[in-house]
Design an enzyme around this catalytic site. Structure first.
Site, PDB file in Angstrom:
ATOM      1  CD  GLU A 181      12.891  -8.512  -1.786  1.00  0.00           C
ATOM      2  OE1 GLU A 181      12.593  -7.464  -1.641  1.00  0.00           O
ATOM      3  OE2 GLU A 181      13.636  -7.943  -0.881  1.00  0.00           O
ATOM      4  CE  LYS A 228       3.246   3.032  -4.272  1.00  0.00           C
ATOM      5  NZ  LYS A 228       4.124   2.504  -3.453  1.00  0.00           N
TER       6      LYS A 228
HETATM    7  P1  FAD Z   1       4.686   5.613  -0.945  1.00  0.00           P
HETATM    8  O1  FAD Z   1       4.393   4.558  -1.538  1.00  0.00           O
HETATM    9  O2  FAD Z   1       5.707   7.155  -0.989  1.00  0.00           O
HETATM   10  O3  FAD Z   1       4.002   5.505   0.545  1.00  0.00           O
HETATM   11  C1  FAD Z   1       4.698   5.540   1.706  1.00  0.00           C
HETATM   12  C2  FAD Z   1       3.420   6.318   2.371  1.00  0.00           C
HETATM   13  O4  FAD Z   1       3.178   7.921   2.226  1.00  0.00           O
HETATM   14  C3  FAD Z   1       2.815   5.857   3.064  1.00  0.00           C
HETATM   15  O5  FAD Z   1       1.429   5.372   4.243  1.00  0.00           O
HETATM   16  C4  FAD Z   1       1.758   5.972   1.474  1.00  0.00           C
HETATM   17  O6  FAD Z   1       0.147   5.581   2.238  1.00  0.00           O
HETATM   18  C5  FAD Z   1       1.492   7.440   2.019  1.00  0.00           C
HETATM   19  N1  FAD Z   1       1.520   8.349   0.858  1.00  0.00           N
HETATM   20  C6  FAD Z   1       1.992   8.091  -0.663  1.00  0.00           C
HETATM   21  N2  FAD Z   1       2.067   8.161  -1.517  1.00  0.00           N
HETATM   22  C7  FAD Z   1       1.481   9.528  -0.946  1.00  0.00           C
HETATM   23  C8  FAD Z   1       0.958  10.940  -1.384  1.00  0.00           C
HETATM   24  N3  FAD Z   1       1.445  11.524  -2.608  1.00  0.00           N
HETATM   25  N4  FAD Z   1       0.383  11.798  -0.524  1.00  0.00           N
HETATM   26  C9  FAD Z   1      -0.013  11.341   0.871  1.00  0.00           C
HETATM   27  N5  FAD Z   1       0.838  10.265   1.444  1.00  0.00           N
HETATM   28  C10 FAD Z   1       1.319   9.682   0.697  1.00  0.00           C
HETATM   29  N6  FAD Z   1      13.067   0.346   1.868  1.00  0.00           N
HETATM   30  C11 FAD Z   1      14.909  -0.401   0.880  1.00  0.00           C
HETATM   31  O7  FAD Z   1      15.403   1.199   1.358  1.00  0.00           O
HETATM   32  N7  FAD Z   1      15.069  -0.368  -0.070  1.00  0.00           N
HETATM   33  C12 FAD Z   1      14.664  -1.929  -1.058  1.00  0.00           C
HETATM   34  O8  FAD Z   1      14.571  -1.868  -1.601  1.00  0.00           O
HETATM   35  C13 FAD Z   1      13.424  -2.033  -1.344  1.00  0.00           C
HETATM   36  N8  FAD Z   1      12.655  -2.936  -1.437  1.00  0.00           N
HETATM   37  C14 FAD Z   1      11.362  -3.119  -1.076  1.00  0.00           C
HETATM   38  C15 FAD Z   1      10.707  -3.628  -1.517  1.00  0.00           C
HETATM   39  C16 FAD Z   1       8.908  -4.348  -1.101  1.00  0.00           C
HETATM   40  C17 FAD Z   1       8.119  -5.652  -2.887  1.00  0.00           C
HETATM   41  C18 FAD Z   1       8.355  -3.413  -1.284  1.00  0.00           C
HETATM   42  C19 FAD Z   1       6.750  -3.943  -0.411  1.00  0.00           C
HETATM   43  C20 FAD Z   1       9.048  -2.602  -0.002  1.00  0.00           C
HETATM   44  C21 FAD Z   1      10.359  -2.748   0.272  1.00  0.00           C
HETATM   45  N9  FAD Z   1      11.395  -1.365   0.567  1.00  0.00           N
HETATM   46  C22 FAD Z   1      12.610  -1.033   0.741  1.00  0.00           C
HETATM   47  C23 FAD Z   1      10.129  -0.665   1.910  1.00  0.00           C
HETATM   48  C24 FAD Z   1       9.935   1.080   1.716  1.00  0.00           C
HETATM   49  O9  FAD Z   1      10.760   1.438   1.500  1.00  0.00           O
HETATM   50  C25 FAD Z   1       8.731   1.254   2.647  1.00  0.00           C
HETATM   51  O10 FAD Z   1       8.281   0.328   2.819  1.00  0.00           O
HETATM   52  C26 FAD Z   1       9.070   2.623   2.764  1.00  0.00           C
HETATM   53  O11 FAD Z   1       8.259   3.223   4.127  1.00  0.00           O
HETATM   54  C27 FAD Z   1       7.319   3.120   2.018  1.00  0.00           C
HETATM   55  O12 FAD Z   1       8.021   3.137   0.401  1.00  0.00           O
HETATM   56  P2  FAD Z   1       6.763   3.224  -0.346  1.00  0.00           P
HETATM   57  O13 FAD Z   1       7.870   3.576  -1.317  1.00  0.00           O
HETATM   58  O14 FAD Z   1       5.885   2.088  -0.449  1.00  0.00           O
HETATM   59  O15 FAD Z   1       5.971   4.486  -0.410  1.00  0.00           O
END
Ligand code: FAD
Length: 301
Positions: free
Chosen positions: A17, A173
């Site tokens: 990354e 997801k």
């Molecule tokens: P989600 O999967 O949507 O989850 C977010 C929260 O909501 C979690 O607590 C989950 O339990 C909850 N949730 C999920 N779906 C639902 C639903 N349908 N109903 C109710 N609750 C739900 N951030 C950036 O800005 N740019 C990047 O390039 C970036 N790259 C990343 C790469 C990796 C490998 C990782 C692990 C993280 C990265 N992040 C990045 C950080 C990420 O954007 C944050 O951690 C963010 O807060 C959550 O994103 P997510 O896609 O996991 O969200």
């Protein structure tokens, strides 16, 4: 190759990354992007299956992410995987942006919700946009042919009340079309193994790729613990603290730890490792050399 095929390999799949460098002027941009490509070219001999490129919080790196993705593809001949978040975008803009990747021969994307913009505590769903990553995954899956990766949290996402609930949300997801999970960084393998076991019990059957960030300086420590909320094994923490004024010793301790961590993960059959490079080749190169994973091990092209 799409993620599903990439992780069909019998050999460990290595990926990296990077983030788009901070840029103030066009001259600086040219210089910094070339310097980053130079670092990455030192890692290309390890035949990464892909290099993922982050998307700045709030969408601030939208254009540089795109440019860097194309440079990795065209100048290094390695498949890039752009990250994309739901922050600040409506569906039509999202579609336009991700379709551009597809039309430039990109096969995969990491679909994320993103963090709330600086100064805000809660993520607010953008107008005509998405509130959770699973909605973005569903949209990308319906509208494009891209392979989709998603984020996973072995120590639970900070907004979530429990690991069990977070895993249920991860399952959403997967059910929406994700092909692989890349994890948040962690240092306690047992927490990762438990996470994988719980995810399997919850019916998640796609690859869950450990995300590894080698520690090479004491300055990184606070940031890592605050940003990711991950736990450091007590002995590792004690060794780092004892040597806090000796940068060379910290480097050795951190790299030794990562080598052992990766060895244990691979020995336990993990499909690959995703390295958070922080845009530098040195640490990852050292680890891969010691793991004896080299260019003959895997061809991801
Ligand atoms: P989600 O999967 O949507 O989850 C977010 C929260 O909501 C979690 O607590 C989950 O339990 C909850 N949730 C999920 N779906 C639902 C639903 N349908 N109903 C109710 N609750 C739900 N951030 C950036 O800005 N740019 C990047 O390039 C970036 N790259 C990343 C790469 C990796 C490998 C990782 C692990 C993280 C990265 N992040 C990045 C950080 C990420 O954007 C944050 O951690 C963010 O807060 C959550 O994103 P997510 O896609 O996991 O969200």
């Amino acid at each position: 190759m799409k993620l599903k095929e990439i992780y069909n390999s019998t050999k460990p799949v290595i990926s990296f990354e990077v983030f788009p460098p901070k840029i103030k002027s066009p001259e600086e941009k040219k210089h910094k992007m070339q310097a980053l490509l130079c670092e990455l070219s030192r890692l290309s001999k390890y035949n990464p299956a892909f290099i993922s490129v982050t998307y700045g919080a709030g969408g601030g790196t939208r254009e540089t992410t795109f440019e860097l993705v194309l440079m990795i593809k065209d100048e290094l001949n390695i498949q890039p995987m752009p990250h994309f978040t739901c922050v600040g975008s409506a569906r039509n803009e999202i579609l336009q942006y991700i379709k551009k990747f597809e039309s430039h021969g990109i096969y995969n994307i990491l679909a994320l919700r993103g963090d709330p913009p600086r100064g805000e505590k809660k993520f607010v769903k953008p107008k005509d946009g998405f509130g959770y990553a699973n909605e973005l995954v569903e949209f990308i899956n319906a509208k494009t042919g891209l392979g989709i990766g998603v984020a996973g949290y072995p120590e639970c996402h900070p907004d979530c009340c429990s690991l069990e609930v977070d895993i249920q949300n991860l399952k959403r997801k997967v059910d929406s079309g994700a092909e692989a999970v890349i994890t948040q960084l962690f240092y306690d393998n047992q927490r990762y193994f438990d996470f994988v076991e719980k995810a399997r019990l919850a019916g998640i059957n796609i690859p869950i790729i450990p995300g590894i960030l080698p520690i090479t300086s004491h300055n990184q420590l606070d940031k890592i613990v605050t940003l990711s909320g991950c736990a450091l094994p007590a002995q590792f923490m004690a060794d780092l603290e004892k040597n806090k004024n000796n940068p060379e010793a910290i480097k050795t301790i951190g790299l030794d730890f990562s080598v052992n961590q990766c060895k244990e993960l691979l020995e336990n059959g993990m499909p690959g490792i995703h390295f958070y490079t922080l845009n530098k080749a040195f640490a990852v190169k050292n680890i891969l050399d010691r793991l004896e994973i080299n260019k003959n091990e895997y061809s991801g092209v």
